[in-house]
Structure formats: C-alpha cells, structure tokens
Motif scaffolding. Structure first.
Motif, PDB file in Angstrom:
ATOM      1  N   GLU A  98       0.837  -1.213   0.000  1.00  0.00           N
ATOM      2  CA  GLU A  98       0.000   0.000   0.000  1.00  0.00           C
ATOM      3  C   GLU A  98       0.863   1.251   0.000  1.00  0.00           C
ATOM      4  OE1 GLU A  98      -3.912   1.473   2.522  1.00  0.00           O
ATOM      5  OE2 GLU A  98      -2.349   0.310   3.521  1.00  0.00           O
ATOM      6  N   LEU A  99       1.927   1.236   0.770  1.00  0.00           N
ATOM      7  CA  LEU A  99       2.820   2.392   0.845  1.00  0.00           C
ATOM      8  C   LEU A  99       3.454   2.683  -0.510  1.00  0.00           C
ATOM      9  CD1 LEU A  99       4.194   4.549   2.571  1.00  0.00           C
ATOM     10  CD2 LEU A  99       5.957   2.872   3.134  1.00  0.00           C
ATOM     11  N   SER A 100       3.805   1.647  -1.244  1.00  0.00           N
ATOM     12  CA  SER A 100       4.421   1.856  -2.557  1.00  0.00           C
ATOM     13  C   SER A 100       3.460   2.535  -3.516  1.00  0.00           C
ATOM     14  CB  SER A 100       4.886   0.521  -3.144  1.00  0.00           C
ATOM     15  OG  SER A 100       3.780  -0.297  -3.484  1.00  0.00           O
ATOM     16  N   THR A 131       0.259  13.519 -13.154  1.00  0.00           N
ATOM     17  CA  THR A 131      -0.319  13.175 -14.453  1.00  0.00           C
ATOM     18  C   THR A 131      -1.400  12.123 -14.251  1.00  0.00           C
ATOM     19  OG1 THR A 131       1.261  11.382 -14.860  1.00  0.00           O
ATOM     20  CG2 THR A 131       1.881  13.619 -15.594  1.00  0.00           C
ATOM     21  N   ARG A 132      -2.258  11.988 -15.259  1.00  0.00           N
ATOM     22  CA  ARG A 132      -3.288  10.966 -15.184  1.00  0.00           C
ATOM     23  C   ARG A 132      -2.662   9.580 -15.053  1.00  0.00           C
ATOM     24  NH1 ARG A 132      -5.798  12.291 -19.279  1.00  0.00           N
ATOM     25  NH2 ARG A 132      -7.705  13.201 -18.433  1.00  0.00           N
ATOM     26  N   GLU A 133      -1.569   9.367 -15.753  1.00  0.00           N
ATOM     27  CA  GLU A 133      -0.916   8.055 -15.718  1.00  0.00           C
ATOM     28  C   GLU A 133      -0.424   7.711 -14.311  1.00  0.00           C
ATOM     29  OE1 GLU A 133      -0.370  10.415 -17.942  1.00  0.00           O
ATOM     30  OE2 GLU A 133      -1.354   9.458 -19.654  1.00  0.00           O
ATOM     31  N   THR A 134       0.128   8.703 -13.609  1.00  0.00           N
ATOM     32  CA  THR A 134       0.619   8.460 -12.248  1.00  0.00           C
ATOM     33  C   THR A 134      -0.517   8.075 -11.322  1.00  0.00           C
ATOM     34  OG1 THR A 134       2.434  10.038 -12.564  1.00  0.00           O
ATOM     35  CG2 THR A 134       1.853   9.465 -10.299  1.00  0.00           C
ATOM     36  N   ILE A 135      -1.614   8.828 -11.399  1.00  0.00           N
ATOM     37  CA  ILE A 135      -2.755   8.551 -10.530  1.00  0.00           C
ATOM     38  C   ILE A 135      -3.347   7.180 -10.846  1.00  0.00           C
ATOM     39  CG2 ILE A 135      -5.016   9.353  -9.769  1.00  0.00           C
ATOM     40  CD1 ILE A 135      -4.185  12.182 -10.605  1.00  0.00           C
ATOM     41  N   GLU A 136      -3.474   6.883 -12.127  1.00  0.00           N
ATOM     42  CA  GLU A 136      -4.061   5.597 -12.505  1.00  0.00           C
ATOM     43  C   GLU A 136      -3.157   4.428 -12.142  1.00  0.00           C
ATOM     44  OE1 GLU A 136      -4.949   6.102 -16.639  1.00  0.00           O
ATOM     45  OE2 GLU A 136      -6.987   6.813 -16.219  1.00  0.00           O
ATOM     46  N   THR A 137      -1.849   4.651 -12.137  1.00  0.00           N
ATOM     47  CA  THR A 137      -0.929   3.594 -11.708  1.00  0.00           C
ATOM     48  C   THR A 137      -1.122   3.293 -10.223  1.00  0.00           C
ATOM     49  OG1 THR A 137       0.729   4.190 -13.368  1.00  0.00           O
ATOM     50  CG2 THR A 137       1.497   2.935 -11.471  1.00  0.00           C
ATOM     51  N   ALA A 138      -1.279   4.353  -9.434  1.00  0.00           N
ATOM     52  CA  ALA A 138      -1.525   4.161  -7.999  1.00  0.00           C
ATOM     53  C   ALA A 138      -2.840   3.437  -7.778  1.00  0.00           C
ATOM     54  CB  ALA A 138      -1.534   5.517  -7.288  1.00  0.00           C
ATOM     55  N   ALA A 151      -6.883  -0.343   2.035  1.00  0.00           N
ATOM     56  CA  ALA A 151      -6.680  -0.174   0.596  1.00  0.00           C
ATOM     57  C   ALA A 151      -7.898   0.457  -0.064  1.00  0.00           C
ATOM     58  CB  ALA A 151      -6.357  -1.519  -0.049  1.00  0.00           C
ATOM     59  N   TYR A 152      -9.080   0.148   0.444  1.00  0.00           N
ATOM     60  CA  TYR A 152     -10.300   0.753  -0.101  1.00  0.00           C
ATOM     61  C   TYR A 152     -10.314   2.262   0.155  1.00  0.00           C
ATOM     62  CZ  TYR A 152     -12.340  -3.939  -0.636  1.00  0.00           C
ATOM     63  OH  TYR A 152     -12.599  -5.235  -1.009  1.00  0.00           O
ATOM     64  N   VAL A 153      -9.933   2.652   1.366  1.00  0.00           N
ATOM     65  CA  VAL A 153      -9.943   4.074   1.722  1.00  0.00           C
ATOM     66  C   VAL A 153      -8.952   4.846   0.856  1.00  0.00           C
ATOM     67  CG1 VAL A 153      -9.538   5.744   3.578  1.00  0.00           C
ATOM     68  CG2 VAL A 153     -10.681   3.578   4.078  1.00  0.00           C
ATOM     69  N   ASN A 154      -7.767   4.286   0.661  1.00  0.00           N
ATOM     70  CA  ASN A 154      -6.762   4.985  -0.143  1.00  0.00           C
ATOM     71  C   ASN A 154      -7.099   4.958  -1.633  1.00  0.00           C
ATOM     72  OD1 ASN A 154      -4.654   6.092   1.608  1.00  0.00           O
ATOM     73  ND2 ASN A 154      -4.367   3.982   2.277  1.00  0.00           N
ATOM     74  N   ARG A 155      -7.748   3.905  -2.096  1.00  0.00           N
ATOM     75  CA  ARG A 155      -8.178   3.920  -3.495  1.00  0.00           C
ATOM     76  C   ARG A 155      -9.255   4.981  -3.708  1.00  0.00           C
ATOM     77  NH1 ARG A 155     -10.420  -1.372  -6.665  1.00  0.00           N
ATOM     78  NH2 ARG A 155     -12.218  -1.062  -5.288  1.00  0.00           N
ATOM     79  N   ALA A 156     -10.133   5.145  -2.732  1.00  0.00           N
ATOM     80  CA  ALA A 156     -11.151   6.192  -2.829  1.00  0.00           C
ATOM     81  C   ALA A 156     -10.498   7.568  -2.924  1.00  0.00           C
ATOM     82  CB  ALA A 156     -12.084   6.128  -1.626  1.00  0.00           C
ATOM     83  N   GLN A 157      -9.444   7.774  -2.143  1.00  0.00           N
ATOM     84  CA  GLN A 157      -8.738   9.053  -2.184  1.00  0.00           C
ATOM     85  C   GLN A 157      -8.074   9.248  -3.552  1.00  0.00           C
ATOM     86  OE1 GLN A 157      -8.698  11.508  -0.023  1.00  0.00           O
ATOM     87  NE2 GLN A 157      -7.283  12.745  -1.238  1.00  0.00           N
TER      88      GLN A 157
END
Length: 276
Positions: free
Chosen positions: A61-63, A77-84, A101-107
C-alpha cells in the motif's frame, strides 16, 4: 411556637449516558462526547487480517501511496494517478478484506476526478481552437464517484463490528478517514446544490449532484447534509478532530437550539426597544 421550615433539596437531573453525550455535544463544540469507542494504543491489529499479512499489505500500500505523495500536485499526471489506483486495486483483489486499501483507493479516485475536472476547465478556457484536447480517461466521473462511495462504504463495513476488548489505533484511524471522506463529499454536494448560484446558473459545467452516485443525486440538500452530519459525527467518534467539530456544526439538534436562542434574543431586543 417554633415555625417549621420545609427544606427543599435540589437533586441532580437523572440523565442517561446518551442524553449527557448529546447535551455535551450540543453546547460544547470542542468536547469529546462519550461514545463507547474504546481505542487501545497497544493493539496493532485489523479485523480479518493476520498480523503476519498486515505488514506485507502495508508495504504494498505504501508503494502505491508514495507515487502520489512524492509527486508535486502541479506535476501529477493521469498516468501516475491511474498507476496508484491499479496498485491499490491489485491489493484489494488479492486481499479483499483489507479495509485500508479501499480508503486509499477512494482518495486516489477523487484525485483523478479533480485532475480531470481541472483538465476540462483548462481546455474550456483555451481560445486557440487549433489545440487538440487530450482524450478523456476511460474512467468516467460518474463511475469513479460511485466507486469512491462503494470503497468507503466497504471499508466501514469491514471495520464496523463489535469489539469488546477495544480496537487498535490503526483500526480507528481508517474508520475515521472513511467516515470523514464520505461526509466531506456529501456535505460538499449538499452545500453546492443548495446555493442560489448553483440552482440559477445556466452554465454547462458539471452540476454538483453529478459528484454523487446515481442513487443519491435526487436527494434534497437537507437530506444530504443530514447524512453528512451523521458521518462527521462517526468520524469524530473515531478520533478525527475536524470531523468532530463539523459533526456539531451540522448537527440538526444543534441547529435547532441555535435557532431557538436566536429567536429568544430577537424577542429580547424587541422588548428592550419598547422601553427606549
């Protein structure tokens, strides 16, 4: 003949713990009402996750999070956000009961929506028609918004279970973040949809209701704000100080008391003027 004097002893009102907590919250915005949530700092566990798996999941998750935190907002960039988002989705696929992981994906999804709105606004402001707009992301705003609420609700569901011996600080922090994030989105939509400018504007920009899942878009602003208030109060119970204060500010009972006080003050002022 000695006169008898009847003594009247004042007794303290008998209030339940819930009534006391409500009164305390109504009249003291900085208070921490008794909530029944017992947070045990010595605990480091999460429901459904073994201690041996937790450290591994946190490292993955940290990575993903570091992709977003290490990049300045102006350089995202959009690519960076979508990679995360992809990394966090992979964690969820492999361990669907890992609430964090759900909370951070929501963010991250919210960051993607904000990024796309900013890109759209910049394109609309361009005068040079020769500029070719960037293709839109495959993830539409409505789909992303629905996923945000689904992720936050799933995290809350996974972590909201009776804990007789208390919950860990990690457990409480994730719940606080989930409730507060959901409350913010509801409150933002409620305030935007109730503002005169949003109802009278003929602009082609995205209406505030579009920032909500389909099943919430038809709700009136008052209902959305009530839902936000409930989530803010829940976030406050689990340790988020901003959520606690917002919970009091948006509490309908507090609003009602405030209206009563204002009305009483208005009448006092009118009576005072009558004597002048």
């Amino acid at each position: 003949m000695a006169s008898s004097v009847t003594s009247i002893s004042q007794s303290a009102p008998s209030l339940s713990s819930n009534d006391s907590a409500v009164l305390q919250a109504l009249f003291d915005a900085e208070s921490k009402p008794s909530t029944g949530v017992k947070i045990t700092p010595s605990l480091t566990t999460l429901p459904h996750i073994s201690p041996s798996s937790l450290s591994h999941l946190q490292a993955l998750e940290l990575s993903a999070i570091q992709l977003l935190e290490s990049t300045p907002t102006s350089s995202l960039t959009r690519e960076t956000i979508e990679t995360a988002i992809s990394k966090l989705s992979s964690i969820i696929t492999n361990e669907p009961k890992y609430a964090s992981a759900y909370v951070n994906r929501a963010q991250a999804l919210r960051m993607l929506i904000d990024f796309e709105k900013q890109q759209q606004q910049q394109q609309e402001e361009r005068v040079d028609s020769s500029v070719v707009p960037q293709p839109s992301s495959e993830t539409s705003t409505s789909t992303s918004t629905a996923q945000i609420f689904a992720d936050l609700s799933q995290a809350i569901t996974l972590l909201s279970h009776p804990a007789q011996t208390g919950i860990s600080s990690l457990h409480a922090r994730i719940l606080a973040n989930a409730y507060t994030h959901r409350a913010y989105l509801l409150y933002k939509a409620a305030r935007s949809s109730s503002s005169p400018s949003s109802s009278s504007s003929s602009s082609t920009t995205t209406p505030p209701q579009a920032d909500l899942p389909t099943h919430l878009q038809t709700l009136p602003a008052e209902k959305l704000e009530d839902m936000a208030s409930w989530d803010f109060q829940a976030g406050g119970r689990y340790g988020n100080d901003v959520a606690r204060q917002m919970g009091v500010q948006t509490n309908p009972y507090a609003k009602m008391c405030g209206a009563i006080v204002r009305e009483a003050m208005r009448k006092d002022i009118e009576e005072w003027r009558g004597f002048v």
